[in-house]
Scaffold this motif. Structure first.
Motif, short mmCIF file in Angstrom:
data_model
loop_
_atom_site.label_atom_id
_atom_site.label_comp_id
_atom_site.label_asym_id
_atom_site.label_seq_id
_atom_site.Cartn_x
_atom_site.Cartn_y
_atom_site.Cartn_z
N GLU A 180 0.93 -1.07 0.03
CA GLU A 180 -0.03 -0.02 0.05
C GLU A 180 0.79 1.28 -0.04
O GLU A 180 0.39 2.18 -0.90
N ILE A 181 2.07 1.25 0.76
CA ILE A 181 2.75 2.45 0.75
C ILE A 181 3.66 2.63 -0.82
O ILE A 181 3.64 3.58 -1.07
N GLN A 182 3.86 1.57 -1.34
CA GLN A 182 4.35 1.68 -2.73
C GLN A 182 3.31 2.26 -3.41
O GLN A 182 3.58 3.19 -4.36
N ALA A 183 2.23 1.65 -3.53
CA ALA A 183 0.98 2.04 -4.14
C ALA A 183 0.83 3.59 -4.13
O ALA A 183 0.59 4.43 -5.19
N LEU A 184 0.83 4.18 -2.94
CA LEU A 184 0.54 5.57 -2.56
C LEU A 184 1.87 6.54 -3.01
O LEU A 184 1.43 7.47 -3.85
N ALA A 185 2.82 5.82 -3.09
CA ALA A 185 4.00 6.72 -3.44
C ALA A 185 4.15 6.84 -4.86
O ALA A 185 4.28 7.65 -5.62
N LEU A 186 3.95 5.56 -5.62
CA LEU A 186 3.72 5.39 -7.03
C LEU A 186 2.78 6.51 -7.71
O LEU A 186 3.01 7.22 -8.58
N ALA A 187 1.49 6.76 -6.97
CA ALA A 187 0.60 7.81 -7.51
C ALA A 187 1.01 9.30 -7.38
O ALA A 187 0.63 9.67 -8.11
N LEU A 188 1.89 9.32 -6.23
CA LEU A 188 2.11 10.72 -6.02
C LEU A 188 3.45 11.20 -6.48
O LEU A 188 3.81 12.28 -6.74
N LYS A 189 4.36 10.17 -7.00
CA LYS A 189 5.62 10.50 -7.57
C LYS A 189 5.52 11.45 -8.82
O LYS A 189 6.66 12.31 -8.88
N PRO A 190 4.81 11.16 -9.75
CA PRO A 190 4.87 12.36 -10.79
C PRO A 190 4.48 13.64 -10.37
O PRO A 190 5.32 14.65 -10.92
N PHE A 191 3.74 13.81 -9.43
CA PHE A 191 3.47 15.07 -9.00
C PHE A 191 4.71 15.79 -8.21
O PHE A 191 5.09 17.00 -8.29
N ALA A 192 5.31 14.74 -7.48
CA ALA A 192 6.64 15.38 -6.66
C ALA A 192 7.64 15.58 -7.68
O ALA A 192 8.66 16.51 -7.50
N GLU A 193 7.62 15.04 -8.88
CA GLU A 193 8.75 15.33 -9.90
C GLU A 193 8.18 16.47 -10.53
O GLU A 193 9.09 16.67 -11.58
#
Length: 353
Positions: free
Chosen positions: A36-49
């Motif tokens: 679940e942590i990986q999935a949440l980070a994956l969803a937010l990573k484009p925004f973080a970049e």
């Protein structure tokens, strides 16, 4: 000289740090929630970049780690992308459109003056400040379903039309309430669903093992104690908060008898305490009026008295009388608090469990 009672009481028990067993404690490691942590980070990573990001609808039963995981990921988001900020708003405490926006502003360091600004003015103030700050913003709203129940979900429209680099993370036990969200708002928020299932016994055991290592002194919490507490919680809905509470109560039982390590009898005492509490509650519920039963049935989670009144359709004076009777029977607790974003005080009603 008379001896002081506090000087005669030994404070060396089994606990090293009791706060580690609190539901509010945020651990560095979250066993059983790696995916679940990986999935949440994956969803937010484009925004973080710096790219367009997706919002996330985190949903699942109580005690499944939603809040802890969200805070864990968002803390790391700030480390990963220095231009990113996040705010965490609990909709039980900030349950109006204006309340959410005002809390966002406060956490970002530019509190809105308390001079009766209209909601649209508050919204404009918030977005202007965020734009001047030049940050990429994640707004995490916990208990987000409350905004729908209180008909304050217009804040999602505000956030979706901000024209800012902003994404929303919603946490809820009731994902179904989002089905009725305006299609345009839903499209703009781009909420990707992320489900949290109940913990299984092995996951509960891993959680307790990790917490016990920090909460107790060395060799005071054996592995079989961890297993018993995990098994009890698994039979009671897979709620990690239940597991942590039982382990804490077992530690307190050990200290009461002056033990040096928690034993099975301490865990059983914690179980018995919970069962006696449940039995006592059932006994106090005997002889309730139909409307008193309706009030209790409506308290699936803490609610403000005004919301209860609207839901049940009873006069304010009648509801206050019923709540007083239920409180005298120790079936509910009524807490008075300052009305954030409004005049006077409000009353939060909790069912005693």
């Amino acid at each position: 000289m008379k001896k002081n009672v506090f000087a005669s009481v030994s404070d060396r028990g089994v606990f090293l740090d009791e706060s580690v067993l609190s539901p509010e404690f945020l651990p560095d490691v979250l066993p059983g929630r790696e995916n679940e942590i990986q999935a949440l980070a994956l969803a937010l990573k484009p925004f973080a970049e710096g790219r367009r990001g997706l919002g996330v609808l985190v949903h699942g039963p109580p005690g499944t780690g939603k809040t802890s995981c969200a805070k864990h990921v968002l803390d790391q988001l700030k480390d990963f992308a220095q231009s990113s900020e996040y705010v965490y708003v609990n909709a039980w405490q900030h349950y109006t459109r204006q309340g959410v926006l005002t809390e966002v502003a406060r956490q970002l360091g530019f509190p809105i003056p308390r001079r009766g600004l209209a909601t649209d003015e508050v919204r404009q103030e918030v977005f202007s400040h965020v734009q001047r700050k030049g940050c990429r913003l994640v707004v995490a709203i916990d208990e987000a379903d409350q905004l729908f129940h209180k008909k304050e979900d217009g804040v999602f429209y505000d956030l979706s039309r901000s024209n800012l680099p902003l994404v929303v993370v919603c946490l809820t036990n009731e994902p179904g309430v989002f089905d009725d969200m305006d299609a345009r708002v839903k499209s703009s928020l781009s909420l990707r669903a992320l489900a949290f299932e109940r913990y299984n016994p092995l996951q509960l055991k891993a959680i307790l093992r990790d917490r016990a290592a920090k909460a107790f002194r060395k060799e005071t919490c054996p592995e079989d104690v961890v297993g018993l507490c995990a098994a009890f919680a698994a039979k009671n809905g897979g709620d990690a908060r239940v597991a942590l509470d039982v382990l804490w109560k077992a530690g307190k039982a050990c200290e009461r008898r002056g033990g040096l390590a928690i034993q099975e009898q301490d865990v059983r005492e914690a179980f018995t305490e919970q069962e006696e509490l449940n039995a006592s509650t059932k006994k106090r519920m005997q002889g309730l009026s139909p409307l008193e039963e309706q009030v209790l049935a409506a308290l699936t989670k803490p609610k403000y008295s005004g919301d209860l009144q609207a839901e049940l359709g009873v006069p304010d004076r009648s509801l206050r009388r019923y709540l007083a009777q239920l409180e005298s029977k120790r079936l509910v607790v009524v807490e008075e608090e300052q009305n954030v974003g409004g005049p006077g005080k409000r009353h939060l009603v909790r069912k005693v469990t």
